[in-house]
Motif scaffolding. Structure first.
Motif, PDB file in Angstrom:
ATOM      1  N   ALA A 278      -6.203  -6.492 -30.027  1.00  0.00           N
ATOM      2  CA  ALA A 278      -6.622  -5.614 -28.942  1.00  0.00           C
ATOM      3  C   ALA A 278      -7.005  -4.229 -29.477  1.00  0.00           C
ATOM      4  CB  ALA A 278      -5.497  -5.492 -27.923  1.00  0.00           C
ATOM      5  N   GLY A 279      -6.712  -3.978 -30.739  1.00  0.00           N
ATOM      6  CA  GLY A 279      -7.037  -2.676 -31.291  1.00  0.00           C
ATOM      7  C   GLY A 279      -6.870  -2.678 -32.792  1.00  0.00           C
ATOM      8  N   ARG A 280      -7.092  -1.477 -33.393  1.00  0.00           N
ATOM      9  CA  ARG A 280      -6.981  -1.373 -34.859  1.00  0.00           C
ATOM     10  C   ARG A 280      -6.141  -0.172 -35.226  1.00  0.00           C
ATOM     11  NH1 ARG A 280     -12.063  -1.288 -38.433  1.00  0.00           N
ATOM     12  NH2 ARG A 280     -12.405   0.664 -37.306  1.00  0.00           N
ATOM     13  N   LEU A 281      -5.355  -0.317 -36.278  1.00  0.00           N
ATOM     14  CA  LEU A 281      -4.655   0.819 -36.872  1.00  0.00           C
ATOM     15  C   LEU A 281      -5.251   1.001 -38.262  1.00  0.00           C
ATOM     16  CD1 LEU A 281      -0.964  -0.253 -36.037  1.00  0.00           C
ATOM     17  CD2 LEU A 281      -2.431   1.298 -34.714  1.00  0.00           C
ATOM     18  N   ILE A 282      -5.809   2.201 -38.510  1.00  0.00           N
ATOM     19  CA  ILE A 282      -6.372   2.466 -39.833  1.00  0.00           C
ATOM     20  C   ILE A 282      -5.272   3.166 -40.637  1.00  0.00           C
ATOM     21  CG2 ILE A 282      -8.331   3.487 -41.078  1.00  0.00           C
ATOM     22  CD1 ILE A 282      -9.154   1.629 -38.729  1.00  0.00           C
TER      23      ILE A 282
END
Ligand code: GLU
Length: 377
Positions: A278-282
């Motif tokens: 559902a999303g991204r963590l960089i």
């Protein structure tokens, strides 16, 4: 021969028909013998969890509701009375062996909604770490028809999956799965091992038969599907005799449903494959190194947050170059994740206003992309 004392984390489900006599009284000698077996398994290093039915059966007579069938509100009222007696019995008998009982009442949403699932998982995990014995039942008093597990076979399988148990025992009033439903013919044989749940196996299950509990063989096979899919072996065995767990290890007749994967591999496959991120963590290079070393993702290593996600959703964890390193279940909602990105653990509380978890994604909840073929089996 398969043995319970070789498992690492064992869930034992106890049906009402075993625990409660037809007169509505607890079958205490039987429960004492079961806990005796359980204590021996614990002494052998096996973590044990109990899923116990019996609240409704114990409470109905006390409440003056002996006649069946009960209406929903009546069984819920009976459960409210019976659950106290049930918990007290477990507490007393476990204490005789030096163990602490911990009561957990779950509703369907606690294992189905990932937001709540992470909470239940970490609470029960903490109890196990402290050596306590979780005694779990459905929260019957508040569950309504649409939101019920309905039977503790399925609840036990969900618990087994949620806790990455490697073995689930369903103790019931039958020895196991027969090639034909009981009463259907004299040549019905007990099936010792099931490697795959085929339509033939489903057909063997027939219709629910037990008088006191709510599940029949069908719900047990459905439980097997859940448990085996999550990497646990499951055994259906009779609890009609004293020391039912010791009997399994002594070779009593029973049916084993065998899983070909481990709980860790199954869970990782589920995290990696079943859910669209559902999303991204960089994250920075230090965090990438920590992840590759098998450690959790801490907020300190998170540089940027993308997408819209809630606690318990799957997120993709990417290096600064954009390459996806891992996937995992995130412990914070998106706006919280953004607020604590870059924060040291001791700064989390200050930034959020409440004491959150130290990990953004716990190592048990994440999988390194491309690692699955090394971990399968
Ligand atoms: N939760 C119910 C009870 O404790 C039992 C459900 C079942 O029989 O599977 O009475």
């Amino acid at each position: 021969m398969r043995r319970l004392d070789r498992s690492k984390r064992l869930v034992v489900k106890i049906g009402s028909a075993l625990l409660v006599n037809p007169d509505g009284q607890l079958n205490r000698p039987w429960l004492e013998s079961l806990i005796h077996d359980l204590a021996q398994l614990k002494a052998a290093g096996v973590e044990t969890l109990i899923v116990s039915s019996g609240a409704i059966a114990l409470g109905r007579r006390t409440l003056g509701l002996p006649k069946r069938p009960l209406k929903l509100a009546e069984s819920q009222a009976a459960a409210a009375v019976g659950q106290i007696a049930l918990a007290r019995a477990y507490q007393q008998i476990l204490a005789e062996h030096g163990y602490v009982a911990a009561q957990i009442l779950l509703t369907l949403k606690d294992t189905e909604e990932r937001r709540r699932y992470l909470n239940a998982r970490s609470t029960v995990g903490t109890l196990l770490k402290q050596g306590a014995v979780p005694v779990i039942n459905e929260n019957d008093t508040v569950a309504t028809t649409e939101i019920r597990y309905g039977d503790n076979d399925r609840l036990a399988a969900r618990v087994s999956s949620m806790m990455s148990a490697d073995c689930l025992v369903l103790l019931s009033d039958v020895d196991g799965l027969y090639t034909a439903a009981p009463g259907a013919g004299a040549d019905a044989r007990l099936v010792a091992e099931v490697h795959e749940i085929t339509p033939e196996i489903m057909a063997m299950a027939g219709k629910p038969v037990s008088g006191v509990g709510s599940g029949g063989m069908i719900t047990k096979i459905e439980a097997a599907r859940i448990a085996v899919g999550a990497g646990a072996h499951m055994v259906i065995a009779s609890g009609r005799h004293l020391n039912p767990l010791r009997r399994i290890d002594a070779g009593a007749p029973c049916t084993w449903f065998l899983s070909s994967a481990s709980p860790v591999a199954s869970r990782k496959r589920w995290i990696a494959g079943a859910l669209e991120p559902a999303g991204r963590l960089i994250v920075d290079q230090g965090a990438v190194n920590a992840l590759l070393d098998g450690r959790s993702l801490l907020p300190a290593g998170v540089k940027r947050v993308d997408g819209s996600f809630a606690r318990g959703d799957t997120v993709s964890i990417c290096a600064l170059s954009g390459v996806e390193i891992a996937r995992g279940l995130v412990a914070y909602d998106r706006d919280e994740a953004e607020r604590i990105a870059g924060a040291r653990s001791h700064e989390i509380e200050q930034r959020l206003g409440w004491r959150g978890r130290d990990e953004m994604v716990h190592r048990d909840d994440l999988v390194i992309i491309g690692s699955l073929h090394h971990e399968a089996g």
